[in-house]
Design an enzyme around this catalytic site. Structure first.
Site, mmCIF file in Angstrom:
data_model
loop_
_atom_site.group_PDB
_atom_site.id
_atom_site.type_symbol
_atom_site.label_atom_id
_atom_site.label_comp_id
_atom_site.label_asym_id
_atom_site.label_seq_id
_atom_site.Cartn_x
_atom_site.Cartn_y
_atom_site.Cartn_z
ATOM 1 C CG ASN A 83 -24.494 0.921 5.552
ATOM 2 O OD1 ASN A 83 -23.382 1.271 5.955
ATOM 3 N ND2 ASN A 83 -24.828 0.943 4.280
ATOM 4 N NE ARG A 135 -22.187 -1.731 2.268
ATOM 5 C CZ ARG A 135 -21.229 -0.867 1.927
ATOM 6 N NH1 ARG A 135 -20.854 0.080 2.761
ATOM 7 N NH2 ARG A 135 -20.632 -0.968 0.762
ATOM 8 C CG HIS A 167 -20.774 -2.536 -5.742
ATOM 9 N ND1 HIS A 167 -20.353 -2.048 -6.949
ATOM 10 C CD2 HIS A 167 -21.227 -1.476 -5.033
ATOM 11 C CE1 HIS A 167 -20.539 -0.735 -6.985
ATOM 12 N NE2 HIS A 167 -21.060 -0.369 -5.832
ATOM 13 N NE ARG A 203 -15.971 5.639 -6.327
ATOM 14 C CZ ARG A 203 -16.923 4.812 -5.875
ATOM 15 N NH1 ARG A 203 -17.420 3.871 -6.661
ATOM 16 N NH2 ARG A 203 -17.363 4.915 -4.651
ATOM 17 C CD GLU A 252 -25.600 -3.341 -1.823
ATOM 18 O OE1 GLU A 252 -26.218 -2.439 -2.408
ATOM 19 O OE2 GLU A 252 -24.423 -3.244 -1.483
#
Ligand code: AMP
Length: 408
Positions: free
Chosen positions: A7, A96, A185, A246, A391
């Site tokens: 990643n 990723r 996600h 956010r 993940e």
């Protein structure tokens, strides 16, 4: 079979090497401050989270991702502490990649076409796709005999039907700018749907669930017959739930209003909405543990309100997904930092939903565990599961599948 998961971020690179025979992690690490000419850090763990764990920490500058990854290879293949003899022991590298753009619906073996897809999606994922791409190019050079697979975070959202991903904007404008709900996600939601079906002993094609990935970034996913039919994030990860920094969904007219009243640019409003809003904007903290302390111990009004707003936003989205599934929901799946650990948020989200067949066992909910678990009552029609997300393992599993298909 050994699979490396990478990643690559703009100044960092995370990696994990899996032994796919038992899904154990042989080693994992993180390189930080890549590109800083004065200093950088690499943390490498062998057999992490086992009693054989060994940690190596290095501090030195890493000029670019190639220098960083070369160092990782040196650690992986080290004569004394290495876990492989040479890089050819790695069957495939799973990367990723944030965004697959408008056309890429599935993970893909990296070739020139796939690389163009990732480049074409730079405007849609300007912060992540360029470094993800660099990670792939560097891996191609440094692991010349190992195939690469791009696993897109948008893949779950790309399963949605047209009525779920289309915004009610002028059709031609959306088409021109590739505006649609993409959702993010995705790798986590796919993992949770798969694990949820396995936990419930249901075939994936007959499995309906709502996945609640609640962390610093949060999103809900809605799966019918194992496939995504809606998700709370949109064109960008800004839409949907209130998050750490956010704002989530707000009236879009607030944006031009702020611009006209404050005389600031659209870019500055974007930064406010992504980095200075959410829990941080409401009460000055992003970490829910701090917010609980402020609310419960200090009776801080901002923290109390922030927590209420967060729970309300999760509950509203959960309700809409429950209706989309017409109440035919096998389970709710809580995951990520908050979903896995925060019993208060979990209990508040499902509070009062017993009439819909969603019944939490409060004692099970309050019991801390790192395992996959059912926290609903025995007679709850809709099961409530907690499943730790993974993940990286999902990327490794996907890379394995793509590689197998490419060979068949
Ligand atoms: P993530 O982005 O998945 O790492 O999640 C970060 C969020 O998870 C933060 O808001 C933390 O407050 C929350 N979190 C992490 N660990 C715990 C814990 N042990 N108990 C409660 N919340 C936690």
């Amino acid at each position: 079979m050994k699979i490396l998961v990478l990643n690559a971020g703009s100044s960092s690179c995370k990696y994990k090497l899996f032994n796919m025979d038992d899904h154990s992690v042989l080693c994992q690490g993180l390189v930080e401050r890549i590109g800083d000419p004065t200093t950088g850090a690499l943390t490498h763990k062998i057999a992490p989270d086992t009693d054989k764990e060994e940690k190596i920490a290095l501090e030195e500058p890493f000029k670019d991702h190639a220098v960083a990854l070369n160092k990782v290879i040196a650690l992986l293949t080290d004569k004394d502490k290495g876990v492989i003899k040479d890089t050819n022991e790695i069957s495939v590298i799973g990367h990723r990649v944030l965004h697959g753009g408008y056309f890429q619906t599935t993970p893909a073996l990296v070739d020139e076409k796939c690389k163009k897809t990732i480049r074409d999606a730079f405007p849609l994922g300007p912060l992540h796709n360029p470094p993800n791409y660099t990670g792939i190019e560097v891996a191609e050079k440094l692991f010349p005999n190992v195939p690469n697979v791009a696993v897109f975070d948008t893949a779950f959202g790309m399963q949605m039907p047209e009525e779920a991903y289309t915004y009610a904007l002028p059709k031609a404008l959306s088409k021109e700018l590739q505006i649609r709900r993409y959702g993010f996600h995705g790798t986590s939601h796919i993992y949770l749907v798969n694990r949820g079906a396995a936990f419930m002993h249901k075939p994936l094609e007959q499995f309906n669930c709502i996945t609640l990935h609640l962390g610093n970034g949060s999103s809900l996913g809605c799966a019918q017959n194992g496939k995504c039919i809606d998700t709370s994030m949109g064109l960008t990860p800004l839409e949907g739930l209130v998050m750490g920094t956010r704002c989530g969904s707000i009236d879009p007219a607030i944006v031009p209003y702020i611009i006209s009243q404050k005389g600031i640019s659209a870019q500055e409003v974007d930064t406010i909405m992504n980095k200075k809003s959410g829990l941080l904007g409401l009460c000055g903290q992003t970490d829910l543990r701090d917010i609980h302390r402020m609310a419960d111990k200090e009776n801080n009004a901002d923290a109390i309100l922030a927590r209420k707003i967060l729970i309300r936003s999760i509950k509203k989205t959960l309700g809409s997904f429950f209706f989309l599934l017409e109440g035919k929901v096998d389970c709710l799946i809580f995951s990520a930092g908050i979903g896995e650990n925060d019993a208060y948020v979990r209990s508040q989200v499902v509070k009062g939903l017993e009439g819909l067949g969603i019944c939490m066992d409060q004692e099970k909910n309050a019991t801390r565990s790192g395992d996959e678990r059912d926290i609903s009552t025995a007679d709850s029609k809709v099961k409530i599961l907690v499943i730790p997300t993974n993940e990286e393992l999902q990327i490794a599993l996907t890379a394995q599948e793509v590689l197998a298909k490419s060979k068949s």
